[in-house]
Design a protein around this motif. Structure first.
Motif, mmCIF file in Angstrom:
data_model
loop_
_atom_site.group_PDB
_atom_site.id
_atom_site.type_symbol
_atom_site.label_atom_id
_atom_site.label_comp_id
_atom_site.label_asym_id
_atom_site.label_seq_id
_atom_site.Cartn_x
_atom_site.Cartn_y
_atom_site.Cartn_z
ATOM 1 N N ARG A 27 0.832 -1.197 0.000
ATOM 2 C CA ARG A 27 0.000 0.000 0.000
ATOM 3 C C ARG A 27 0.871 1.253 0.000
ATOM 4 N NH1 ARG A 27 -5.325 0.119 -1.520
ATOM 5 N NH2 ARG A 27 -6.524 -1.544 -0.533
ATOM 6 N N PRO A 28 0.874 2.031 -1.084
ATOM 7 C CA PRO A 28 1.552 3.332 -1.057
ATOM 8 C C PRO A 28 0.776 4.275 -0.156
ATOM 9 C CG PRO A 28 0.299 3.099 -3.075
ATOM 10 C CD PRO A 28 0.215 1.761 -2.376
ATOM 11 N N LEU A 29 1.438 5.334 0.308
ATOM 12 C CA LEU A 29 0.765 6.269 1.207
ATOM 13 C C LEU A 29 1.249 7.690 0.995
ATOM 14 C CD1 LEU A 29 3.160 6.792 3.429
ATOM 15 C CD2 LEU A 29 2.294 4.694 4.461
ATOM 16 N N SER A 30 0.514 8.613 1.608
ATOM 17 C CA SER A 30 0.860 10.037 1.540
ATOM 18 C C SER A 30 1.070 10.571 2.948
ATOM 19 C CB SER A 30 -0.255 10.831 0.858
ATOM 20 O OG SER A 30 -0.378 10.492 -0.498
ATOM 21 N N LEU A 31 2.159 11.299 3.140
ATOM 22 C CA LEU A 31 2.440 11.985 4.393
ATOM 23 C C LEU A 31 1.966 13.421 4.284
ATOM 24 C CD1 LEU A 31 6.127 10.782 5.010
ATOM 25 C CD2 LEU A 31 4.005 9.698 5.796
ATOM 26 N N LEU A 65 -5.928 5.197 -3.576
ATOM 27 C CA LEU A 65 -5.356 6.489 -3.211
ATOM 28 C C LEU A 65 -5.640 7.525 -4.303
ATOM 29 C CD1 LEU A 65 -3.790 7.699 -0.835
ATOM 30 C CD2 LEU A 65 -1.666 7.230 -2.066
ATOM 31 N N ASP A 66 -5.595 7.091 -5.554
ATOM 32 C CA ASP A 66 -5.929 7.999 -6.658
ATOM 33 C C ASP A 66 -7.346 8.550 -6.514
ATOM 34 O OD1 ASP A 66 -3.557 8.015 -8.075
ATOM 35 O OD2 ASP A 66 -4.118 6.341 -9.369
ATOM 36 N N GLU A 67 -8.296 7.668 -6.241
ATOM 37 C CA GLU A 67 -9.686 8.123 -6.141
ATOM 38 C C GLU A 67 -9.892 8.971 -4.891
ATOM 39 O OE1 GLU A 67 -14.266 6.510 -6.658
ATOM 40 O OE2 GLU A 67 -12.554 5.207 -7.121
ATOM 41 N N TYR A 68 -9.187 8.631 -3.810
ATOM 42 C CA TYR A 68 -9.272 9.430 -2.583
ATOM 43 C C TYR A 68 -8.856 10.877 -2.865
ATOM 44 C CZ TYR A 68 -9.336 9.751 2.545
ATOM 45 O OH TYR A 68 -9.643 10.059 3.863
ATOM 46 N N TYR A 69 -7.774 11.044 -3.583
ATOM 47 C CA TYR A 69 -7.309 12.383 -3.969
ATOM 48 C C TYR A 69 -8.311 13.075 -4.884
ATOM 49 C CZ TYR A 69 -2.477 12.775 -2.205
ATOM 50 O OH TYR A 69 -1.372 12.930 -1.410
ATOM 51 N N ILE A 73 4.610 15.430 10.731
ATOM 52 C CA ILE A 73 3.565 14.760 9.965
ATOM 53 C C ILE A 73 2.283 14.766 10.800
ATOM 54 C CG2 ILE A 73 2.893 12.665 8.745
ATOM 55 C CD1 ILE A 73 5.462 14.066 7.692
ATOM 56 N N TYR A 74 1.251 15.405 10.266
ATOM 57 C CA TYR A 74 -0.006 15.536 10.992
ATOM 58 C C TYR A 74 -1.005 14.431 10.663
ATOM 59 C CZ TYR A 74 1.540 20.109 12.521
ATOM 60 O OH TYR A 74 2.250 21.133 13.108
ATOM 61 N N GLN A 75 -0.839 13.796 9.503
ATOM 62 C CA GLN A 75 -1.775 12.768 9.093
ATOM 63 C C GLN A 75 -1.134 11.927 7.997
ATOM 64 O OE1 GLN A 75 -6.203 13.428 8.876
ATOM 65 N NE2 GLN A 75 -5.808 13.446 6.686
ATOM 66 N N ILE A 76 -1.523 10.659 7.943
ATOM 67 C CA ILE A 76 -1.096 9.774 6.865
ATOM 68 C C ILE A 76 -2.334 9.261 6.157
ATOM 69 C CG2 ILE A 76 0.054 7.607 6.284
ATOM 70 C CD1 ILE A 76 1.867 8.036 8.705
ATOM 71 N N MET A 77 -2.363 9.358 4.828
ATOM 72 C CA MET A 77 -3.478 8.862 4.034
ATOM 73 C C MET A 77 -3.025 7.635 3.260
ATOM 74 S SD MET A 77 -3.569 12.353 4.307
ATOM 75 C CE MET A 77 -3.200 13.165 2.775
ATOM 76 N N VAL A 78 -3.828 6.585 3.317
ATOM 77 C CA VAL A 78 -3.469 5.339 2.642
ATOM 78 C C VAL A 78 -4.739 4.587 2.254
ATOM 79 C CG1 VAL A 78 -3.211 4.184 4.877
ATOM 80 C CG2 VAL A 78 -2.152 3.179 2.854
ATOM 81 N N GLY A 79 -4.715 3.974 1.079
ATOM 82 C CA GLY A 79 -5.829 3.132 0.683
ATOM 83 C C GLY A 79 -5.898 1.917 1.593
ATOM 84 N N GLY A 80 -7.107 1.459 1.884
ATOM 85 C CA GLY A 80 -7.223 0.295 2.748
ATOM 86 C C GLY A 80 -8.656 -0.019 3.128
ATOM 87 N N ARG A 81 -8.982 -1.307 3.162
ATOM 88 C CA ARG A 81 -10.271 -1.768 3.653
ATOM 89 C C ARG A 81 -10.149 -2.173 5.115
ATOM 90 N NH1 ARG A 81 -9.727 -1.132 -1.966
ATOM 91 N NH2 ARG A 81 -11.647 -1.742 -3.025
ATOM 92 N N LYS A 82 -11.270 -2.450 5.759
ATOM 93 C CA LYS A 82 -11.255 -2.780 7.184
ATOM 94 C C LYS A 82 -10.379 -3.985 7.499
ATOM 95 C CE LYS A 82 -15.496 -0.681 8.937
ATOM 96 N NZ LYS A 82 -16.780 -0.906 9.649
ATOM 97 N N ASP A 83 -10.346 -4.957 6.593
ATOM 98 C CA ASP A 83 -9.548 -6.144 6.890
ATOM 99 C C ASP A 83 -8.044 -5.887 6.806
ATOM 100 O OD1 ASP A 83 -9.265 -5.908 4.157
ATOM 101 O OD2 ASP A 83 -10.041 -7.895 3.675
#
Length: 258
Positions: free
Chosen positions: A99-103, A118-122, A144-154
Motif C-alpha cells: 500500500r503506497p501512502l501520503s504523508l 489512493l488515486d480516487e481518494y485524492y 507529519i499531521y496525518q497519513i493517508m493510505v488506501g485500505g479496507r477494514k480487513d
C-alpha cells in the motif's frame, strides 16, 4: 436557538460527493450565518492546502487533518503531529501489504507511490497523487499531521501493527486517515471552543461520516445529514435532509438560524 459557532464537514456535508460542488443555497446559508454573527468553521480530514474556497464566504477557523492541525486567521489553535516512531512503523507496515501512502505536513503532501484507491481518494479534492522525490526526507525531518493510505477494514490490523500512539479514522470504505491517538474532530473542537470562550451548548456541527462521530458528541447540537452513515445518525441530536437536497440550508432556515 442560541448558537454562536457552527462546524461543517466538507465532503458529503457541504459538498455533494457525486457532483463535487457546493450549491448556491449552501453558499447563501454560510453568508447569512456570518451576517447574523455566527462563527463558521471548517472541520475536515483534508489538509489546509485542500480546503476549498467559496465565493464571498470567509470562514472564521479551520479544523484540518481531522483535528491534528487547527488555526484561524491569527493563530495556530491545535498542533498535534504524529510520533516519528509511528510514522516509520506505518510506512513499513504499508509497504508489507503493498500500500503506497501520503504523508501530510502543514503545507504539503508527499507520496511514495499510488494505487487506484489512493488515486480516487485524492480525486474527491480534485487532485492527483504526485510521487515525491524527497519522500524519505519529509518522513525524517518534517512534522507529519496525518497519513493517508488506501485500505479496507480487513487491512487495518496490518497497517497499525506495533503503532504506539496513532489511530485510524475513516469516512470512506476504501481509504483511511491515520492521526495521533489524542487527535480527532471532537477533542479539537473542545479546544477551539475553549479558545473562543464558547460553551458546548452554544456550538453546532454538521457531518456525514464516521470520522464526525466525536465531532457531533463535542457540541450541543450535532446534526447528521440524511446521507450520513448509520453510526453517525445514531449519535446525532437531529437528522437534516441530504446534502443533495441542501439539507443544511433547510435546517438552518427551519430553526431560525438564517
Amino acid at each position: 436557538m442560541s448558537i454562536r459557532i457552527i462546524f461543517f464537514d466538507i465532503d458529503g456535508t457541504l459538498i455533494d460527493m457525486n457532483k463535487k460542488e457546493i450549491t448556491e443555497k449552501i453558499i447563501e446559508t454560510l453568508i447569512r450565518l456570518k451576517e447574523r454573527g455566527v462563527k463558521i468553521c471548517i472541520a475536515t480530514g483534508r489538509s489546509p492546502m485542500l480546503v476549498p474556497s467559496f465565493k464571498n464566504v470567509e470562514f472564521d477557523a479551520f479544523l484540518t487533518y481531522n483535528g491534528s492541525y487547527c488555526y484561524d486567521n491569527s493563530n495556530t489553535i491545535v498542533s498535534r503531529p504524529l510520533l516519528k516512531e509511528d510514522v516509520y512503523t506505518i510506512i513499513r507496515n504499508a509497504k508489507r501489504i503493498n500500500r503506497p501512502l501520503s504523508l501530510a505536513t502543514k503545507d504539503r503532501l508527499a507520496s511514495n507511490g499510488t494505487d487506484d484507491d489512493l488515486d480516487e481518494y485524492y480525486s474527491f479534492s480534485k487532485l492527483k497523487v504526485v510521487v515525491a522525490d524527497d519522500f524519505a526526507t519529509v518522513a525524517e525531518k518534517d512534522e507529519i499531521y496525518q497519513i493517508m493510505v488506501g485500505g479496507r477494514k480487513d487491512e487495518y490490523g496490518d497497517l497499525m501493527k506495533d503503532v504506539k500512539d496513532a489511530r485510524i479514522t475513516a469516512w470512506w470504505d476504501r481509504a483511511v486517515d491515520i492521526i495521533p491517538s489524542s487527535s480527532g474532530k471532537g477533542p479539537a473542537i473542545s479546544r477551539m471552543l475553549e479558545y473562543y470562550g464558547i460553551t458546548k451548548e452554544e456550538a453546532m456541527a454538521f457531518g456525514d461520516g464516521n470520522n464526525d462521530i466525536d465531532m457531533l458528541k463535542a457540541v450541543g447540537s450535532g446534526i447528521a445529514m440524511q446521507n450520513a452513515s448509520e453510526s453517525l445518525k445514531a449519535v446525532a441530536t437531529e437528522i437534516c435532509k441530504s446534502v443533495s437536497d441542501d439539507g443544511i440550508y433547510h435546517y438552518c432556515l427551519d430553526h431560525g438560524l438564517i
